[in-house]
Write a protein that holds these residues in place. Structure first.
Motif, PDB file in Angstrom:
ATOM      1  N   PRO A  83       0.735  -1.260   0.031  1.00 20.94           N
ATOM      2  CA  PRO A  83       0.103  -0.036   0.109  1.00 20.94           C
ATOM      3  C   PRO A  83       0.853   1.235  -0.049  1.00 20.94           C
ATOM      4  CG  PRO A  83      -0.888  -1.700   1.601  1.00 20.94           C
ATOM      5  CD  PRO A  83       0.464  -2.086   1.238  1.00 20.94           C
ATOM      6  N   SER A  84       0.364   2.157  -0.372  1.00 22.83           N
ATOM      7  CA  SER A  84       1.018   3.427  -0.523  1.00 22.83           C
ATOM      8  C   SER A  84       1.371   4.050   0.888  1.00 22.83           C
ATOM      9  CB  SER A  84       0.183   4.742  -1.205  1.00 22.83           C
ATOM     10  OG  SER A  84      -0.111   4.306  -2.448  1.00 22.83           O
ATOM     11  N   VAL A 143      10.387   1.067  -2.104  1.00 22.47           N
ATOM     12  CA  VAL A 143      11.036   2.130  -2.902  1.00 22.47           C
ATOM     13  C   VAL A 143      10.006   2.386  -3.922  1.00 22.47           C
ATOM     14  CG1 VAL A 143      13.520   0.993  -3.150  1.00 22.47           C
ATOM     15  CG2 VAL A 143      11.779   0.177  -4.568  1.00 22.47           C
ATOM     16  N   ALA A 144       9.995   3.352  -4.596  1.00 18.14           N
ATOM     17  CA  ALA A 144       8.949   3.882  -5.704  1.00 18.14           C
ATOM     18  C   ALA A 144       9.740   3.964  -6.946  1.00 18.14           C
ATOM     19  CB  ALA A 144       8.335   5.211  -5.520  1.00 18.14           C
ATOM     20  N   LEU A 145       9.046   3.185  -7.887  1.00 14.36           N
ATOM     21  CA  LEU A 145       9.572   3.275  -9.561  1.00 14.36           C
ATOM     22  C   LEU A 145       8.692   4.213 -10.149  1.00 14.36           C
ATOM     23  CD1 LEU A 145      11.322   2.004 -11.472  1.00 14.36           C
ATOM     24  CD2 LEU A 145       9.557   0.242 -12.166  1.00 14.36           C
ATOM     25  N   THR A 146       9.230   5.280 -10.851  1.00 13.82           N
ATOM     26  CA  THR A 146       8.543   6.264 -11.685  1.00 13.82           C
ATOM     27  C   THR A 146       9.138   6.147 -13.080  1.00 13.82           C
ATOM     28  OG1 THR A 146      10.177   8.175 -11.234  1.00 13.82           O
ATOM     29  CG2 THR A 146       8.397   7.732  -9.551  1.00 13.82           C
ATOM     30  N   ILE A 147       8.141   6.304 -13.814  1.00 15.33           N
ATOM     31  CA  ILE A 147       8.429   6.124 -15.604  1.00 15.33           C
ATOM     32  C   ILE A 147       7.930   7.679 -16.029  1.00 15.33           C
ATOM     33  CG2 ILE A 147       8.043   4.648 -17.426  1.00 15.33           C
ATOM     34  CD1 ILE A 147       9.166   3.105 -15.214  1.00 15.33           C
ATOM     35  N   ILE A 202       4.578  -5.141  -9.430  1.00 16.19           N
ATOM     36  CA  ILE A 202       4.889  -3.955  -9.237  1.00 16.19           C
ATOM     37  C   ILE A 202       3.887  -2.863  -9.505  1.00 16.19           C
ATOM     38  CG2 ILE A 202       6.555  -2.314  -9.497  1.00 16.19           C
ATOM     39  CD1 ILE A 202       8.610  -4.497  -9.645  1.00 16.19           C
ATOM     40  N   ARG A 203       3.376  -1.847  -8.827  1.00 19.38           N
ATOM     41  CA  ARG A 203       2.869  -0.814  -9.121  1.00 19.38           C
ATOM     42  C   ARG A 203       3.681   0.323  -9.310  1.00 19.38           C
ATOM     43  NH1 ARG A 203      -1.707   1.343  -5.185  1.00 19.38           N
ATOM     44  NH2 ARG A 203       0.164   1.061  -3.868  1.00 19.38           N
ATOM     45  N   ALA A 204       3.506   1.239 -10.212  1.00 18.85           N
ATOM     46  CA  ALA A 204       4.560   2.333 -10.447  1.00 18.85           C
ATOM     47  C   ALA A 204       3.807   3.766 -10.540  1.00 18.85           C
ATOM     48  CB  ALA A 204       5.523   2.217 -11.766  1.00 18.85           C
ATOM     49  N   THR A 205       4.617   4.678 -10.734  1.00 19.58           N
ATOM     50  CA  THR A 205       4.080   6.174 -11.122  1.00 19.58           C
ATOM     51  C   THR A 205       4.425   6.392 -12.419  1.00 19.58           C
ATOM     52  OG1 THR A 205       3.849   6.543  -8.683  1.00 19.58           O
ATOM     53  CG2 THR A 205       3.489   8.396 -10.384  1.00 19.58           C
ATOM     54  N   PHE A 206       3.347   6.749 -13.319  1.00 18.01           N
ATOM     55  CA  PHE A 206       3.749   7.329 -14.679  1.00 18.01           C
ATOM     56  C   PHE A 206       3.555   8.516 -14.813  1.00 18.01           C
ATOM     57  CE2 PHE A 206       3.489   2.628 -15.315  1.00 18.01           C
ATOM     58  CZ  PHE A 206       4.159   2.262 -16.308  1.00 18.01           C
ATOM     59  N   PHE A 207       4.540   9.409 -15.150  1.00 20.96           N
ATOM     60  CA  PHE A 207       4.431  10.935 -15.308  1.00 20.96           C
ATOM     61  C   PHE A 207       4.374  11.091 -16.805  1.00 20.96           C
ATOM     62  CE2 PHE A 207       6.294  10.725 -11.072  1.00 20.96           C
ATOM     63  CZ  PHE A 207       5.710  11.856 -10.537  1.00 20.96           C
ATOM     64  N   LEU A 208       3.264  11.208 -17.266  1.00 22.87           N
ATOM     65  CA  LEU A 208       2.812  11.450 -18.752  1.00 22.87           C
ATOM     66  C   LEU A 208       2.878  12.859 -19.163  1.00 22.87           C
ATOM     67  CD1 LEU A 208      -0.251   9.028 -18.804  1.00 22.87           C
ATOM     68  CD2 LEU A 208       2.142   8.566 -19.009  1.00 22.87           C
ATOM     69  N   ILE A 209       3.352  13.010 -20.426  1.00 24.23           N
ATOM     70  CA  ILE A 209       3.493  14.242 -21.285  1.00 24.23           C
ATOM     71  C   ILE A 209       2.030  14.357 -21.842  1.00 24.23           C
ATOM     72  CG2 ILE A 209       4.388  15.535 -22.997  1.00 24.23           C
ATOM     73  CD1 ILE A 209       7.024  14.172 -22.567  1.00 24.23           C
ATOM     74  N   TYR A 230      13.311  -6.053  -1.293  1.00 27.51           N
ATOM     75  CA  TYR A 230      12.816  -4.521  -1.739  1.00 27.51           C
ATOM     76  C   TYR A 230      11.358  -5.010  -1.965  1.00 27.51           C
ATOM     77  CZ  TYR A 230      16.832  -1.939  -1.138  1.00 27.51           C
ATOM     78  OH  TYR A 230      18.217  -1.338  -0.645  1.00 27.51           O
ATOM     79  N   ARG A 231      10.518  -4.044  -1.530  1.00 31.09           N
ATOM     80  CA  ARG A 231       9.198  -3.733  -1.915  1.00 31.09           C
ATOM     81  C   ARG A 231       8.800  -2.546  -2.654  1.00 31.09           C
ATOM     82  NH1 ARG A 231       6.480  -3.244   3.325  1.00 31.09           N
ATOM     83  NH2 ARG A 231       8.422  -2.075   3.704  1.00 31.09           N
ATOM     84  N   PHE A 232       7.851  -2.630  -3.387  1.00 28.31           N
ATOM     85  CA  PHE A 232       7.522  -1.401  -4.453  1.00 28.31           C
ATOM     86  C   PHE A 232       6.136  -0.770  -4.133  1.00 28.31           C
ATOM     87  CE2 PHE A 232      10.992  -1.651  -7.522  1.00 28.31           C
ATOM     88  CZ  PHE A 232      11.577  -3.162  -7.076  1.00 28.31           C
ATOM     89  N   THR A 233       6.189   0.645  -4.010  1.00 24.93           N
ATOM     90  CA  THR A 233       4.984   1.156  -3.967  1.00 24.93           C
ATOM     91  C   THR A 233       4.720   2.515  -4.850  1.00 24.93           C
ATOM     92  OG1 THR A 233       3.533   2.165  -2.169  1.00 24.93           O
ATOM     93  CG2 THR A 233       5.839   3.026  -2.161  1.00 24.93           C
ATOM     94  N   ALA A 234       3.671   3.214  -4.734  1.00 27.40           N
ATOM     95  CA  ALA A 234       3.347   4.269  -5.400  1.00 27.40           C
ATOM     96  C   ALA A 234       2.879   5.398  -4.264  1.00 27.40           C
ATOM     97  CB  ALA A 234       2.372   4.188  -6.513  1.00 27.40           C
ATOM     98  N   PRO A 235       3.681   6.433  -4.454  1.00 27.66           N
ATOM     99  CA  PRO A 235       3.168   7.520  -3.463  1.00 27.66           C
ATOM    100  C   PRO A 235       1.576   7.616  -3.361  1.00 27.66           C
ATOM    101  CG  PRO A 235       5.103   8.190  -4.385  1.00 27.66           C
ATOM    102  CD  PRO A 235       4.555   7.021  -4.871  1.00 27.66           C
ATOM    103  N   PRO A 236       1.011   8.116  -2.248  1.00 20.53           N
ATOM    104  CA  PRO A 236      -0.482   8.034  -2.300  1.00 20.53           C
ATOM    105  C   PRO A 236      -1.166   9.310  -3.275  1.00 20.53           C
ATOM    106  CG  PRO A 236       0.440   9.130  -0.459  1.00 20.53           C
ATOM    107  CD  PRO A 236       1.597   8.634  -0.854  1.00 20.53           C
ATOM    108  N   GLN A 237      -2.200   8.682  -3.895  1.00 22.71           N
ATOM    109  CA  GLN A 237      -2.868   9.674  -4.598  1.00 22.71           C
ATOM    110  C   GLN A 237      -3.377  10.995  -3.823  1.00 22.71           C
ATOM    111  OE1 GLN A 237      -2.930   9.680  -7.984  1.00 22.71           O
ATOM    112  NE2 GLN A 237      -3.534   7.675  -8.591  1.00 22.71           N
TER     113      GLN A 237
END
Length: 297
Positions: free
Chosen positions: A87-88, A115-119, A140-147, A290-297
């Motif tokens: 969970p976040s 850790v948080a993976l960002t794309i 794994i849940r990641a955060t995608f920064f979209l253009i 290591y575990r992966f998360t996405a920062p909270p919405q």
């Protein structure tokens, strides 16, 4: 495979690549990166990778992953691959790493192996589906920064990212250097992207990232007025420059630690090296607990 063994193999690959065809940044890459704000999205050069110092008084900055000293291999964990999503984390006031309101988040408030993976820079019709498949393979849940302009061309892919449970965040409309832009222009870059992502997914983005990490007081204030928090990173393998799969893998494994926010790219050109590196370093980190998360919405 342990991190120590993988780093040794990667190191040999880097030494051998010095005299052969390891991919290097194109002239366009170097010219665009020299400006600090990243090139126009959709070009082979990708984007600038190393951000300018944070406006935060403490200046946590973005760690230069390539210069980070090697870390000793951790004891392998028996954690099951595919069960690494958590969970976040709560960003409570009592959490470590205090930061002033409006300053970018550079790491998670965690002393655990979280850790948080960002794309960044997508969505890309060739690269993004492959990245999604890899993340799904390892749970794994990641955060995608979209253009924004890329998302406008690929609305179905934006929805697919969201449907896989990943966070979708704002990376401006055209990927400009936000420093020196007028407030009106900055607001247009962020607002248009917010509106598009909200329409595509039914949820307004709550995080944004300045291209190249080039924040400004105006962009931080406008982002906050639009209901978004700024996110930086602490591990930057500079995969935008296509330094080779071994280099990307080594830089991530050397620099990652509890609370790291890792930067990778799925847009901006050929990202085959990034994709190959994800396949190499993700299972190693999982084996190390290591575990992966996405920062909270």
């Amino acid at each position: 495979m342990s991190r120590r063994l993988l780093l040794s193999v990667a190191g040999l690959g880097l030494l051998s690549a010095a005299g052969c065809a390891t991919a290097v940044p194109s002239p366009g890459d170097l010219a665009a990166h020299a400006g600090g704000g990243g090139p126009t999205p959709g070009t082979p050069s990708g984007r600038a990778g190393t951000p300018t110092p944070s406006p935060s008084p403490t200046g946590p900055g973005t760690a230069a992953a390539a210069s980070a000293p090697p870390r000793p291999s951790a004891t392998p964990s028996t954690r099951t691959v595919g069960a690494v999503n958590v969970p976040s984390p709560s960003l409570s006031p009592a959490a470590p790493q205090p930061r002033r309101v409006g300053s970018p988040l550079f790491s998670l408030p965690s002393h655990d192996r979280l850790v948080a993976l960002t794309i960044d820079d997508g969505p890309d019709p060739a690269n993004t589906p492959v990245v999604l498949s890899i993340l799904q393979q390892y749970g794994i849940r990641a955060t995608f920064f979209l253009i924004g302009e890329n998302a406008a061309r690929q609305p179905a892919l934006v929805r697919e990212i969201a449907d896989h449970g990943h966070h979708i965040a704002n990376h401006t409309w055209t990927h400009p250097d936000l420093r020196g832009l007028s407030e009106t222009t900055v607001r247009d870059e962020l607002q248009r992207t917010c509106d598009l992502l909200h329409t595509a997914t039914g949820r307004a983005p709550t995080w944004f990232r300045a291209p190249g990490g080039d924040w400004s007081d105006v962009s931080l204030r406008v982002g906050a007025e639009l209901g978004m928090r700024p996110m930086g990173w602490s591990v930057d393998p500079q995969d935008w420059a296509r330094p080779g799969t071994s280099a990307i893998t080594t830089r991530v494994l050397q620099a990652v630690g509890p609370g790291s926010i890792v930067l990778n790219h799925d847009g901006g050109g050929d990202r085959s090296q990034t994709i190959a590196a994800l396949r190499m370093y993700l299972p190693v980190l999982i084996d190390e607990g290591y575990r992966f998360t996405a920062p909270p919405q």
